[in-house]
Every structure is written in C-alpha cells, then in structure tokens.
Design a protein around this motif. Structure first.
Motif, PDB file in Angstrom:
ATOM      1  N   GLU B 204       0.830  -1.208   0.000  1.00  0.00           N
ATOM      2  CA  GLU B 204       0.000   0.000   0.000  1.00  0.00           C
ATOM      3  C   GLU B 204       0.869   1.264   0.000  1.00  0.00           C
ATOM      4  O   GLU B 204       0.630   2.211  -0.739  1.00  0.00           O
ATOM      5  CB  GLU B 204      -0.925  -0.050   1.229  1.00  0.00           C
ATOM      6  CG  GLU B 204      -1.770   1.186   1.481  1.00  0.00           C
ATOM      7  CD  GLU B 204      -2.556   1.644   0.248  1.00  0.00           C
ATOM      8  OE1 GLU B 204      -2.924   0.783  -0.573  1.00  0.00           O
ATOM      9  OE2 GLU B 204      -2.767   2.870   0.124  1.00  0.00           O
ATOM     10  N   GLN B 207       2.297   1.700  -3.438  1.00  0.00           N
ATOM     11  CA  GLN B 207       1.336   2.098  -4.480  1.00  0.00           C
ATOM     12  C   GLN B 207       0.841   3.524  -4.291  1.00  0.00           C
ATOM     13  O   GLN B 207       0.477   4.188  -5.253  1.00  0.00           O
ATOM     14  CB  GLN B 207       0.169   1.109  -4.514  1.00  0.00           C
ATOM     15  CG  GLN B 207       0.600  -0.174  -5.214  1.00  0.00           C
ATOM     16  CD  GLN B 207      -0.486  -1.223  -5.258  1.00  0.00           C
ATOM     17  OE1 GLN B 207      -1.338  -1.260  -4.369  1.00  0.00           O
ATOM     18  NE2 GLN B 207      -0.439  -2.082  -6.255  1.00  0.00           N
ATOM     19  N   VAL B 214       4.294   2.357 -10.624  1.00  0.00           N
ATOM     20  CA  VAL B 214       4.402   0.901 -10.739  1.00  0.00           C
ATOM     21  C   VAL B 214       3.898   0.464 -12.111  1.00  0.00           C
ATOM     22  O   VAL B 214       2.850   0.907 -12.568  1.00  0.00           O
ATOM     23  CB  VAL B 214       3.570   0.204  -9.639  1.00  0.00           C
ATOM     24  CG1 VAL B 214       3.627  -1.321  -9.810  1.00  0.00           C
ATOM     25  CG2 VAL B 214       4.078   0.595  -8.252  1.00  0.00           C
ATOM     26  N   VAL B 239       0.256   1.405 -13.450  1.00  0.00           N
ATOM     27  CA  VAL B 239      -0.795   1.405 -12.438  1.00  0.00           C
ATOM     28  C   VAL B 239      -1.051   2.852 -12.038  1.00  0.00           C
ATOM     29  O   VAL B 239      -0.122   3.597 -11.732  1.00  0.00           O
ATOM     30  CB  VAL B 239      -0.366   0.608 -11.190  1.00  0.00           C
ATOM     31  CG1 VAL B 239      -1.497   0.584 -10.162  1.00  0.00           C
ATOM     32  CG2 VAL B 239       0.053  -0.794 -11.571  1.00  0.00           C
TER      33      VAL B 239
END
Ligand code: FAD
Ligand code: SF4
Ligand code: SF4
Ligand code: SF4
Ligand code: SF4
Ligand code: SF4
Lengths: 377, 572
Positions: B204, B207, B214, B239
């Motif tokens: 987490e 990200q 990513v 992402v």
C-alpha cells in the motif's frame, strides 16, 4: 592410508573423491543392500578418510556391493563412493583374499573367456543351424552375444529370440563366435584390474577389426563397459533395447502376431540408473500388439536392484535369506502382471530364481523383452 | 605538442619490502641520468605525508611537469600520487608509476638481478611519462530518478527509499502483482509473524507514494545510456489511481537502475528419487506455505500421523550444478515443522538434515524452539521415496545410528532451494551484467562492493544476487538504494579521462570497434560513416584499439607511441 587409497583409486582410473565427502548418508540411504547386509558405504568412506579402516580381510560385506551405482548416481558431492569399494576389492584381489566362487569365475574367464566354466570351443554351439554369419565376413551390426546368453540354457533362448528378431527385421548382423570373449564389466568391478586390462587389450582391436559401424549387446553389462571403458573407435555401442526401438521407429521391425498379456518391466541398473536408458525398453514393450503394459512403483531412477551385478552372480552374498529379488517379484505380481519383462541376463537369472523360491510360478513368468518381441513376429 | 619534459623520479623503499632486495640508491643514481629527468630521490615510504611532500615541493620549486614514482602496484596508490602531483601543479595524467614491489622485489631474490629489473621498469616509466599528455577530469550531469526491476520485497523497499529521498522511482514488475515470493508465504521466521500483517501495508505504501510509479505485467525491453543518464524502455501496464492501464511502451529517463528480480524455487522433478509429481504426499515448502495458511494439512482427507521434512533439496549438489547452500531452507523447515506441531499436536514431525544452518540473528534460538516444540531432528540425507499402501516410505540412513531406515510418512515436505531465474540471461544481456558460477548476478566485489555491479549505475538488491532471507534482502535493498542515491543526490558523475578517440581521417568505417566494445561506447556516425566514441560509456579497456585494422581508434594515455616508447627503451 587415506592418501594411499585415494592414490590407488586414481591409478586404477577410478574417479573416487574421498575429500569431497560430507558424510550426508545419501549413498548408504539408497544402497539396496544397506538394510539387509553390514555394508555401509558412507561409513567406509569415513573410515578411509580418517585412516580407520579395519582389516579388509574380515569384511566379507565388501563383496555384497552389486555395483548398481545408486550411490554414485545420487551423491551430491560426486564422490563416487562405490569406487572406494572397487579399490578395496582390488587390494583384496592383490592379496588373494577373495571368495572362492569369485576366484573360480575369474580363473575361467582367464582360461576360457567366460566366467561359467565352459570351454571356449562351445561358445557358439547355441547358434548352430540358425544361419547366423560370422562377423568376420563383414556386417553392418556386430552383435555381442555375451557369456551368459552363449552358455546358460535359459538365456540361450533369449539369444535365439534375438537372432530371430534381427533376421526378421532384415538386419545385416554377425557374431564373433568362439572368438568372442568376456567383456570384463564384472571383472573390473570385483577389482581384478590386471585381468580387465588384458581383456581390453585383446578385445578392443578384435572388436574394431570387424569394421561394423554399430555394436549391439544383449546384456547391459557388456553395453556399459564397451561404451565407457573400451574407448572403441568408429563404433557406436547400443543395448539391444535401443536398437529395437530404433528399428521399430524406422518401420523395419513390424509385428504380425500378438502377445495378449499384462506385462511389467524391471529396469536393469546398468541400463537404467547408470546409462539412463529408461524409455526405449518401454517403447519396445508398448509397441508389441496385445501387450497391456503396467508399471511397478519403484522404477527408472528408483528401480530396485536385482542384486546380480558387481560379481554377485558368482557370490551368494552375506544374507541369503532376504533377497531383493524376492521383494521385486512380489512387487511385480502385485501389479497384476503375468509377465515380468527383463532386459538383462543377470536380472533374468536372479528374478526367475526368486519367482520359484517365492512360489509365484503360476502367477508370474520372467521373460526377456526379446522373447516377447519374437513371440509377436 | 606537450611541453619539454621536466621529470621527477621517486624510488620508494616500502620499508624493507623493496629496499631489502633492490639497491634503491643505485636505481636513483641511474634515474638521474635518464633523458628529461630533473631530479631523482629515494625515500622510506613515498605514500606517507613527508613522501608526498617531497613530490609537491620539488614540483613547485623545480617546475616539474611529469612525475614518476617507482613503488607498489598502481591499484593502491596511483590516486594518492596523482593527487600529490596535482597539488604540486603537475597534471595528474602526466604521472606514471613503476611497480618495483609486486613485479620485482617480492618475486625475486637475487639483489643484482632485482636491481637491474627495477632500473628497467623505471626507464620504461620515464620513457612513457615523457610522452604523456595532460588530460582533464570530467563530469556529466545526472537525470534524477531510478528504475527498479522487480517488485518483490527487495524492489519495493529500494523504490521506497529512492522515493523518500525525493526522487522518482519506477517499479517494473513482470507478474500481475507486487510482493514477489513473499506474497505466497504464510508466516515468516524468526518471529512467526503472519505475512498478512505486514506485506499488504508495504504494498500500500508503495502504491500510494507520490514519487513511485508501478508497472505490472511489465518488462524492460531496452536499456540505453550510462550511469547518470539511462533511457529504459518498458513494455507493460502502468498502475494509476484508477487501476491498471492499457498495455503499452513507456520510456523512462533515470540516473540509476536497481535490479531486484529475485529467484525461483528449485523444481524437484529434477530429483527423481523423491517421486515429486508422482505421489500426492510429496510437496515443496512453497506448497506447504499455502497449506499452512489455509490450515489444510490433510492428505486424502486424513490428518497426517507423520510429517517428514527433507532438507537441502536442490542445494549443495554438485551433480545438479547447484553447489551452494540456499541459506533459508533450514529456517523454513524449522518454521514449518514448528507450525505443524502447533496445529496438530498429535502428529509426529521429523526433519532429516545434513547440517543445521540456522545462523542469522535469533536463528539458533529458533532452532531450539523447533526442537522444544517436539520436532525430531535426525541426521541423514534422504535417498529415496516409494509407496507403501497409502503412505510413502522415506529411505534414509540415520548416520548417527549408522542404520538405514524405511520411515513411513503421510506427508513429505521437500525444502527446495533457490536458483537463479531462467530469464536471468535476458536482464544480464540488456544491462551487460556478469553472472557468477551459481547463475545469480555477480556483485562487483564479494566483500567490498556487494551491491555494485560491473556496470556503473546498476545495483543489485535481494535474491537476484544470491539466496537470502527477508531481513538480508531488505538490508541489501536499502544498501542498493543508498548507492543509487549517491549519483542522484550529487547531481553529477565523474567519468574517466583515459578514453578511446577516433581519428576520422584514418577510420574506414568498418565497425569492428562497435562490435568488440563490451560497453557499447563506439557507434558509426550515420552521416559520416566513421566511428565515434561516447566518452561517458568508454571504460578505456583498449579492446577497440587492438582490433581496429586502420589504427584509427586509440585510447588516451595508452597510445601506441606511448607504449612503444616504453618497449623500445627496454629492448635497447
Ligand atoms: C517456501 C519459502 C518460505 C520462505 N519463508 C521465509 C521466511 O519465513 N522468512 C524469511 O525471511 N524469508 C523466507 N523466504 C525467503 C523469501 O522468499 C526471500 O527472501 C524473498 O522473497 C526475497 O525477495 P526478492 O524481492 O529478492 O525476490 P522475489 O520475492 O523473488 O521477488 C522478485 C520479483 O521480481 C519479479 N521479476 C523477476 N524477474 C523480473 C523481470 N525480468 N522483470 C520484471 N520483474 C521481474 C518477480 O515477478 C518478483 O515479483 C522463504 C522462501 C521460500 C521459498
Ligand atoms: S552421498 Fe556422497 S557425500 Fe554423501 S556420504 Fe555418501 S559419499 Fe559422502
Ligand atoms: S554400488 Fe550399489 S550396492 Fe554398491 S555400495 Fe553403491 S549403492 Fe550399494
Ligand atoms: S539452508 Fe539448510 S537446508 Fe538449505 S541448503 Fe543450506 S543446509 Fe541445506
Ligand atoms: S575499427 Fe577502426 S576503422 Fe573500423 S570503424 Fe572502428 S575506428 Fe573506424
Ligand atoms: S576502450 Fe574499451 S570501452 Fe572504450 S571504446 Fe574501446 S572497447 Fe569500448
């Protein structure tokens, strides 16, 4: 002592590497005779390493080793532990301290070219009237029949089946007849290095002089030593199972009959574990019309040794009660197979005896793959 | 052309290391009469403060423009003497060293012969020094940011450190998720902490970090450039807040690259004696992690009475080509064996081992706990597994009992080792990274430079460099990040000056230098058809110079005339 043995092994051309050993026990753990006899090859390596080997003369278990080379195949450090046993045996041979039956076999090889005590002149008697030519006339395939198939009654049937199969497939083959002499595979493994050297010195030029591009052997033992220890030039060495698989693939060997039987197969150590020929024998069996092929549990790399190699054909072993061949025939019978197929004259002898002793004769028949193939021609 | 040489020669005693074998006074007297030599001295330790001071003072007072030191190997003290020369006003590239220790006094006994050889080495160095030209130290700017290849714990942790320092970090992950192997683990040694309690948080953080991008299902397609200025082409999906983007090609400009591609577990099909794939009772430690996580230890719907662990599967095995110890499987076995004991108190658990290597912090204590929990440790390397009824038999010698056993078991867990991934070659080729004999990436030095590689600006993190546990992986990942941050924070990187140059008049454009250069430095100019060297990529190895049939490409400081001058005086 440690340095001496390592040195001796090197002189004998053995790849033993005592100093590589970590005493893990993988060798003894997989040794087929480590449960039934006092042989512990891992501990022998240790004793050799720390100069603590006892008097070899009292170690009858040294002759229990079947030279299956399971220990060599699996040793993570590539120590080649069985070669320590061969080195120690060679010391015993030097000092004449060997079991009488092994001595007799060696003497017979020296005098007559075979370990069974028969006369050299009779070596090709089994082939009379079969129309097999002498390899001397020139041939594509030199068939090395081997000692046991030449003289032993049961195995002569296998030799005859081979002749029938080769002829049916139109193979241009010949044999050496009375000139054929023991390959020496077991001679080397019981440690009679002098005799082995002599056999190679005489055998290599003889075999090469035939000029055949291919040699096919009946026995995996002959196959093994010719392939790895003779350094034959201009000649490919095949075990007959490899040769038959090739003939079948090329469409040269076809079947007109059927063998409606359930068949299982026992991997010979000198063909399977040591030379990784696992698939060809199975391919041949599965090509025979009618055969229902079933496998035992312990096969291929995990096959159970029949206890016939490394001179054990000439030496009963220290434990005559519990034989691996006994276990093996029960395992074969449990698969529901009617035929236990073999591809080696030693396996044939060990397993057929076991079938008799274990009273399985009405359930299980031991047959060579060649016999099954011949039956389906 | 260069100014008329005024050379200072300094002969070092190195205590008695040199002076005991070489007559340093005779060498000094000899050097005084060589062409261009203005002064020659000898001194106990040239590398000491007073030794260096001699060079500086002479250089200033006598107006030296070349310095020769005859002492040890240049590996150690060339930078020292270059700096001393520079302080005395001499261009540091007009310094030359003669190695009269490793190449003379240490390997010879006869004093006369050693002295003669020392003289020869000095005369050659002086001849070369006379022809050396001044070169400039150079630097190039750095593109801020780093690409991290692999999104396991190593890659994630390294990326976080780069990002926290304020630079963009790009994670390129081949699979469809972050976490690598750890995502498949249950609890981790030595504290048995559930992975679910820390890994999701780490993912987490990665990200949601504003500096981290990513890419999933992604691969590095191309790498160009050099330390400080790489261009990395990535194909894969970016992402973003709204999820996974469409697959595409992305070009990333960064100053450093961190390789964190991890490992693969050994495939036990390659140990046919264990019947893996044949018997449902035989599984790997990786499969066991899943079973433990799901609390499913039953075989054929029955609780196992006996669980056996086999260590070193696929490791420490010369015949397989994996001679190394995988370093984690002893701890993994101790962990899983303990967890089985906790979950099934009536189940017998046996670990067969060759050695117990539970070395890290709290490792031995963890092994103690495993035994205390009732796990039986028995010494012996299991040789074979076969079937007996609906159980399997483990055939093994207990080397302490000196007896071969047939141990029946319901579940056998193979402690599989770690291997280099099959695709290691792809990355190795892209980045020109060497691999060690075990197949993993090779660090620049086994002790002193464990996270650097042969390629400047490319660093290693985690199991791609060799087997490790998570603490070691994270330590190395943070070390790799810190190393990558050095150029990023400094903003410039020094580049060597002894690089190759092409004489366009002589170059025939054959391209042989392009082919032979291990660092991709020369390229044929599309307009002129002649070779040009990217001086930042060039390492001065000289491979091109000896290959070029036209003698058009030469390495500064090692030009043929400079080297031949050395050879000529020796032959005379
Ligand atoms: C059964 C088992 C149990 C374990 N238990 C523990 C434990 O309890 N405690 C402990 O400390 N350690 C344990 N370990 C060790 C742990 O798994 C490793 O230390 C850790 O996974 C190393 O992380 P890594 O990031 O270096 O490699 P990996 O976890 O292998 O991650 C590498 C990542 O890189 C990606 N990748 C690979 N190649 C490329 C490429 N070319 N391009 C892009 N991406 C790529 C992969 O997809 C993967 O996501 C265990 C290992 C096993 C096998
Ligand atoms: S398997 Fe090899 S290393 Fe292990 S004990 Fe036997 S000889 Fe030694
Ligand atoms: S060769 Fe076979 S029988 Fe001989 S020691 Fe090795 S494993 Fe045992
Ligand atoms: S860590 Fe333990 S199990 Fe793994 S290879 Fe090393 S000794 Fe064997
Ligand atoms: S090898 Fe020489 S001639 Fe050929 S391209 Fe390179 S510099 Fe030019
Ligand atoms: S000196 Fe070496 S690195 Fe430089 S261009 Fe020539 S081959 Fe490439």
């Amino acid at each position: 002592m440690q340095a001496d043995i390592q040195e001796l092994a090197k002189e004998l051309g053995l790849g033993l590497d005592l100093l590589g050993c970590i005493q893990c026990g993988k060798c003894t753990g997989g040794c087929p005779v480590s449960i039934t006899t006092a042989l512990n090859v891992r501990f022998l390596v240790y004793e050799a390493l720390v100069d603590a080997l006892p008097d070899l003369g009292g170690m009858e278990e040294l002759w229990d080793c079947t030279c299956c080379f399971t220990c060599v195949e699996r040793c993570p450090k590539d120590v080649r532990p069985a070669e320590l046993i061969i080195s120690l045996r060679s010391q015993l041979v030097e000092s004449g301290k060997i079991p009488g039956t092994i001595g007799d076999a060696l003497m017979s090889i020296f005098r007559q070219g075979n370990p069974l005590g028969f006369a050299r002149e009779d070596r090709a008697a089994w082939a009379e009237g079969l129309g097999i030519k002498s390899a001397r006339e020139g041939c594509e395939v030199l068939w090395f029949v081997g000692c046991v198939p030449s003289y032993d009654m049961r195995s002569q049937a296998v030799a005859k089946a081979a002749a029938k199969v080769f002829q049916a497939a139109g193979v241009d083959f010949g044999i050496l007849g009375t000139e054929e002499t023991c390959c020496g595979n077991e001679v080397r493994r019981v440690g009679e290095m002098g005799l082995f050297e002599m056999l190679v010195e005489e055998g290599k030029p003889l075999l090469e002089s035939v000029g055949a591009p291919t040699m096919v052997t009946t026995s995996p033992h002959c196959f093994n030593t010719f392939k790895h220890e003779y350094n034959l030039e201009g000649m490919e060495v095949l075990h007959y199972t490899q040769f038959l698989a090739r003939l079948i693939e090329e469409g040269k060997l076809t079947f007109s009959g059927k063998v409606e039987r359930v068949v299982t197969y026992h991997d010979p150590c000198f063909l399977g574990k040591q030379n990784h020929v696992f698939d060809e024998p199975r391919a041949v069996l599965q090509a025979i019309p009618g055969v229902k092929f079933v496998e035992m549990d312990r096969i291929r790399e995990r096959s159970l040794c029949c206890e016939g190699g490394g001179g054990r054909m000439w030496f009963e072993g220290t434990n005559t009660e519990e034989r691996l061949a006994f276990q093996r025939v029960h395992e074969a019978a449990e698969t529901g197979a009617e035929v236990l197929a073999v591809a080696c004259p030693f396996c044939m002898s060990m397993l057929e005896d076991a079938v008799k002793v274990q009273g399985l004769e009405d359930r299980l028949k031991v047959m060579d793959i060649l016999e099954l193939v011949a039956e389906a021609m | 052309m260069a100014s008329r040489p005024r050379i200072g020669v300094y002969i070092c005693h190195c205590g008695t290391n040199i002076a005991a074998t070489v007559d340093v006074e005779a060498v000094t007297e000899f050097a005084k009469n060589l062409p261009g030599v203005v002064i020659a001295r000898h001194y106990t330790y040239m590398c000491s403060e007073p030794g260096q001071a001699l060079i500086k003072e002479d250089a200033r007072k006598l107006g030296l423009n070349r310095v020769v030191v005859a002492s040890c190997s240049p590996r150690m003290h060339e930078p020292t003497f270059r700096a001393a020369s520079q302080e005395g006003g001499v261009n540091p590239y007009q310094f030359e060293m003669a190695n009269i220790r490793e190449q003379c006094s240490w390997v010879h006994h006869d004093r006369d012969e050693a002295t003669a050889k020392a003289k020869a080495l000095v005369v050659a160095a002086v001849a070369k020094a006379a022809r050396l030209e001044p070169l400039e130290d150079r630097e190039v700017g750095v593109t801020p940011g780093a690409v991290v290849i692999g999104g396991g714990v190593a890659g994630m942790v390294a990326a976080l450190d780069v990002a926290e320092a304020g630079f963009p970090a790009y994670i390129v992950e081949k699979s469809d998720h972050l976490g690598g192997h750890v995502a498949d683990l249950n609890r981790t040694f030595p504290d048995l902490e559930p992975v679910a309690e820390w890994l999701p948080g780490l993912i987490e953080r990665v990200q949601s970090h504003p500096n981290i991008t990513v890419f999933l299902n992604a691969q590095v397609a191309r790498v160009e450039g050099y330390v400080g200025n790489f261009e990395v082409t990535v194909s894969g999906s970016k992402v973003s807040g709204s999820g996974l983007g469409e697959p595409g090609t992305h070009s990333l400009q960064v100053g450093a690259i961190i390789v964190a591609t991890g490992y693969k577990v050994f495939d036990p099909h390659r140990k046919p004696e264990f019947g893996y794939g044949l018997y449902p009772q035989v599984i790997t430690t990786l499969e066991m992690e899943r079973r433990l996580a799901e609390g499913d230890l039953a075989v054929d719907g029955k609780e196992p009475e006996h669980v056996v662990f086999i260590k070193c599967v696929g490791s420490r095995d010369k015949q397989l080509g994996n001679p190394y110890c995988s370093r984690v499987c002893c701890m993994i076995s101790a962990k899983q064996a303990q967890l089985v004991r906790q979950a099934l108190p009536d189940t017998r658990v046996t670990v067969f081992y060759i050695d117990v290597r539970t070395f890290g912090k709290r490792g031995e204590e963890f092994y103690d706990e495993a035994r205390r929990s009732g796990v039986r440790y028995r010494r012996g390397n299991v040789s074979e597994i076969y079937r007996r009824g609906d159980r399997v038999v483990v055939r093994v010698e207990d080397t302490f009992l000196r007896r071969t056993l047939e141990v029946e078991a319901d579940l056998v867990v193979l402690a599989v080792g770690m291997e280099a991934r099959q695709d290691t070659d792809e990355i190795a080729t892209l980045l020109k990274l060497p691999r060690s004999a075990d197949g993993f990436f090779l660090e620049a030095h086994p002790k002193l430079r464990p996270v650097d590689t042969a390629m400047d600006g490319v660093f290693l993190a985690g199991c791609c460099q060799g087997p490790k546990d998570i603490p070691d992986t994270i330590a190395q990942a943070r070390a790799a990040a810190a190393s990558a941050l050095i150029p990023l924070l400094r903003g410039t990187v020094p580049v060597i000056s002894e690089t190759a140059v092409v004489d366009p008049e002589l170059c025939a454009g054959c391209g042989m230098c392009v082919e032979v250069c291990p660092f991709g430095a020369p390229a044929l100019d599309p307009l002129w058809g002649v070779s040009r060297v990217n001086a930042v990529l060039c390492k001065g190895c000289g491979a091109c110079a000896v290959t070029c049939p036209s003698k058009a490409i030469q390495v500064r400081h090692f030009r043929p005339d400079q080297i031949l001058a050395q050879v000529d005086v020796l032959v005379e």
